[in-house]
Design a protein around this motif. Structure first.
Motif, short mmCIF file in Angstrom:
data_model
loop_
_atom_site.label_atom_id
_atom_site.label_comp_id
_atom_site.label_asym_id
_atom_site.label_seq_id
_atom_site.Cartn_x
_atom_site.Cartn_y
_atom_site.Cartn_z
N THR A 1 33.42 41.21 12.50
CA THR A 1 33.46 40.51 13.90
C THR A 1 34.96 39.78 13.87
O THR A 1 35.50 40.00 12.88
CB THR A 1 32.71 39.37 13.83
OG1 THR A 1 32.80 38.30 12.96
CG2 THR A 1 31.04 39.85 13.66
N ASN B 1 31.20 41.11 19.93
CA ASN B 1 30.95 40.27 18.70
C ASN B 1 29.45 40.21 18.65
O ASN B 1 28.93 39.49 19.22
CB ASN B 1 31.85 39.07 18.60
CG ASN B 1 33.18 39.00 17.87
OD1 ASN B 1 33.48 39.74 16.88
ND2 ASN B 1 34.23 38.82 18.96
N LYS B 2 29.14 40.73 17.60
CA LYS B 2 27.43 40.69 17.28
C LYS B 2 26.47 41.20 18.39
O LYS B 2 25.96 42.51 18.43
CB LYS B 2 27.09 39.35 16.87
CG LYS B 2 27.59 38.85 15.65
CD LYS B 2 27.33 37.39 15.37
CE LYS B 2 28.17 36.66 14.24
NZ LYS B 2 27.79 35.64 14.06
#
Length: 132
Positions: free
Chosen positions: A45, A83-84
């Motif tokens: 990330t 991110n994620k």
């Protein structure tokens, strides 16, 4: 998968290969010329990217945004990172997508919302600012 591309073990249509990162064409592009930019080390990330690597990595992303626009005669670019959530490959990567007026891509890809009122907006701003 992206580590294999960085290592040269997985083929890719490379656009840039530099100490700060690697850029290659996305195999499932939003539009032709859609580039992915990845850092060389395996990072998942944006939070994993060391502060000392920010200027080099995002300098490369910036240069790719200019090159995609100029090299393809695009009207602009869309630069994005997940991110994620919705991150399809667990390796930090930034999308640089060529854009042209009338290409059919409208703003963000998800529904937009509103704050209930100014107090609601300020509460959200304060919660974020508190952890900076």
């Amino acid at each position: 998968m992206f580590c294999g591309i960085v290592a040269g073990e997985v083929p890719a249509f490379r656009v840039a290969d530099e100490p700060d990162g690697l850029a290659f064409l996305d195999t499932r592009p939003v539009f032709k010329g859609h580039v992915l930019v990845v850092p060389r080390p395996h990072l998942v990330t944006l939070a994993d990217l060391p502060p000392e690597a920010l200027a080099g990595y995002f300098g490369l992303v910036r240069r790719l945004a200019v090159a995609v626009e100029s090299g393809l005669g695009a009207g602009g670019t869309f630069v994005a990172m997940n991110n994620k959530v919705s991150q399809s490959v667990p390796h930090l990567h930034t999308h640089v997508v060529p854009r042209t007026k009338g290409d059919g891509l409208r703003g963000f890809f998800w529904p937009r919302t509103r704050y209930a009122d100014d107090v609601d907006a300020q509460t959200h701003a304060d919660r974020i600012a508190a952890v900076l």
